[in-house]
Scaffold this motif. Structure first.
Motif, mmCIF file in Angstrom:
data_model
loop_
_atom_site.group_PDB
_atom_site.id
_atom_site.type_symbol
_atom_site.label_atom_id
_atom_site.label_comp_id
_atom_site.label_asym_id
_atom_site.label_seq_id
_atom_site.Cartn_x
_atom_site.Cartn_y
_atom_site.Cartn_z
ATOM 1 N N GLY A 1 -110.880 -34.263 10.497
ATOM 2 C CA GLY A 1 -110.141 -34.957 11.547
ATOM 3 C C GLY A 1 -108.665 -35.022 11.256
ATOM 4 N N ALA A 2 -108.059 -36.173 11.525
ATOM 5 C CA ALA A 2 -106.628 -36.374 11.306
ATOM 6 C C ALA A 2 -106.373 -37.853 11.049
ATOM 7 C CB ALA A 2 -105.821 -35.899 12.513
ATOM 8 N N GLY B 1 -107.951 -36.377 20.090
ATOM 9 C CA GLY B 1 -108.550 -37.122 19.000
ATOM 10 C C GLY B 1 -109.146 -38.447 19.452
ATOM 11 N N ARG B 2 -110.253 -38.828 18.835
ATOM 12 C CA ARG B 2 -110.914 -40.107 19.119
ATOM 13 C C ARG B 2 -110.773 -40.995 17.888
ATOM 14 N NH1 ARG B 2 -115.884 -38.436 19.870
ATOM 15 N NH2 ARG B 2 -116.479 -38.811 17.710
ATOM 16 N N ILE B 3 -110.286 -42.223 18.105
ATOM 17 C CA ILE B 3 -110.112 -43.148 16.982
ATOM 18 C C ILE B 3 -111.474 -43.509 16.394
ATOM 19 C CG2 ILE B 3 -109.347 -45.447 16.290
ATOM 20 C CD1 ILE B 3 -107.141 -45.281 18.321
ATOM 21 N N GLU B 4 -111.583 -43.341 15.092
ATOM 22 C CA GLU B 4 -112.810 -43.689 14.375
ATOM 23 C C GLU B 4 -112.670 -44.987 13.588
ATOM 24 O OE1 GLU B 4 -115.907 -41.356 14.206
ATOM 25 O OE2 GLU B 4 -114.811 -41.369 16.106
ATOM 26 N N LYS B 5 -111.463 -45.196 13.031
ATOM 27 C CA LYS B 5 -111.276 -46.375 12.178
ATOM 28 C C LYS B 5 -109.825 -46.817 12.238
ATOM 29 C CE LYS B 5 -111.970 -48.031 7.432
ATOM 30 N NZ LYS B 5 -112.394 -47.635 6.046
ATOM 31 N N ILE C 1 -104.791 -45.108 10.549
ATOM 32 C CA ILE C 1 -105.686 -44.906 11.684
ATOM 33 C C ILE C 1 -106.312 -43.523 11.551
ATOM 34 C CG2 ILE C 1 -105.877 -44.717 14.209
ATOM 35 C CD1 ILE C 1 -103.522 -46.613 14.442
ATOM 36 N N GLU C 2 -107.631 -43.461 11.594
ATOM 37 C CA GLU C 2 -108.352 -42.203 11.399
ATOM 38 C C GLU C 2 -108.928 -41.725 12.731
ATOM 39 O OE1 GLU C 2 -111.263 -42.714 8.342
ATOM 40 O OE2 GLU C 2 -109.824 -43.646 6.955
#
Length: 238
Positions: A14-15, A48-52, A58-59
């Motif tokens: 991811g990013a 991108g979808r925020i995971e955490k 912010i991941e």
């Protein structure tokens, strides 16, 4: 329309955003897991979808690649120092208009106090460029060079087309210069309040910068930035 943010790189997992954008995304926009944003690494754009979300990080999980628009004209702006509020407004608008590189110039008629203080403004200017790039949905942030003397900056340019804006009555109109310049790599030099000196014109001519005029009205430096870049994009862009 989704907001766009810059990341250092994309990975298989991811990013991550760890810069000052965390505060804006996390506190101002109240980012939550599951929200979607556009992310750019300077070359590609991914959805991108925020995971955490944490205090300083912010991941994102990457969903799909988004078509990235790259300006068809590579423009280097050589911009003389003027009062900082006007200069910063000018580089913000230059970013929105697609410049790839900005070179601040310590012109002979730039105020000496501004030249002396310019070294401390670099981080602020980079932040302005990043925020303007996100707002205008660019793929990458313009490169900000260090402060240079005009003669050195002129000589360092290897663009196919080079132009120095001039207030002299015999300078040809910018539209005429652009009509004979189908180049896609352009270096544009804009002077300070009070204009260029004869020595600076001579250095520009030696480096292959023909003069061009924006008309009979005398424009402020920041106004000339917008007028000239809009003309370049119209004449040479898509």
């Amino acid at each position: 329309m989704r907001r766009r943010f810059f990341v250092e790189r994309f990975t298989d997992r991811g990013a991550t955003i760890e810069s000052g954008a965390v505060h804006h995304l996390g506190r101002v926009l109240r980012a939550q897991p599951g929200q979607l944003y556009e992310l750019s690494d300077g070359q590609r754009v991914q959805l991108g979808r925020i995971e955490k979300v944490s205090r300083d990080r912010i991941e994102f999980a990457l969903i799909e690649e988004i078509p990235a628009y790259h300006p068809p004209v590579d423009i280097t702006l050589l911009l003389s120092l003027v009062k900082f509020d006007a200069f910063e407004w000018a580089i913000e608008k230059a970013t929105e208009l697609g410049v790839s590189t900005i070179v601040p110039l310590a012109a002979a008629r730039s105020e000496k106090a501004l030249v002396a203080a310019a070294g401390k403004r670099g981080e602020r200017w980079k932040k302005i460029l990043a925020e303007a790039s996100q707002q205008s949905r660019r793929v990458r942030v313009p490169v900000l060079k260090t402060l240079a003397q005009p003669s050195q900056a002129f000589a360092a340019q290897d663009a196919i087309a080079k132009i120095i804006l001039s207030e002299r009555p015999d300078a040809p109109p910018l539209r005429k210069v652009l009509h004979s310049t189908p180049a896609k790599r352009v270096a544009l030099a804009i002077g300070p309040e009070g204009g260029w000196t004869e020595e600076e014109f001579a250095a520009a001519q030696k480096a292959g910068f023909p003069e061009a005029s924006l008309g009979k009205l005398i424009l402020r430096t920041e106004t000339a930035v917008i007028a000239a870049l809009a003309s370049l994009n119209y004449a040479l862009g898509d």
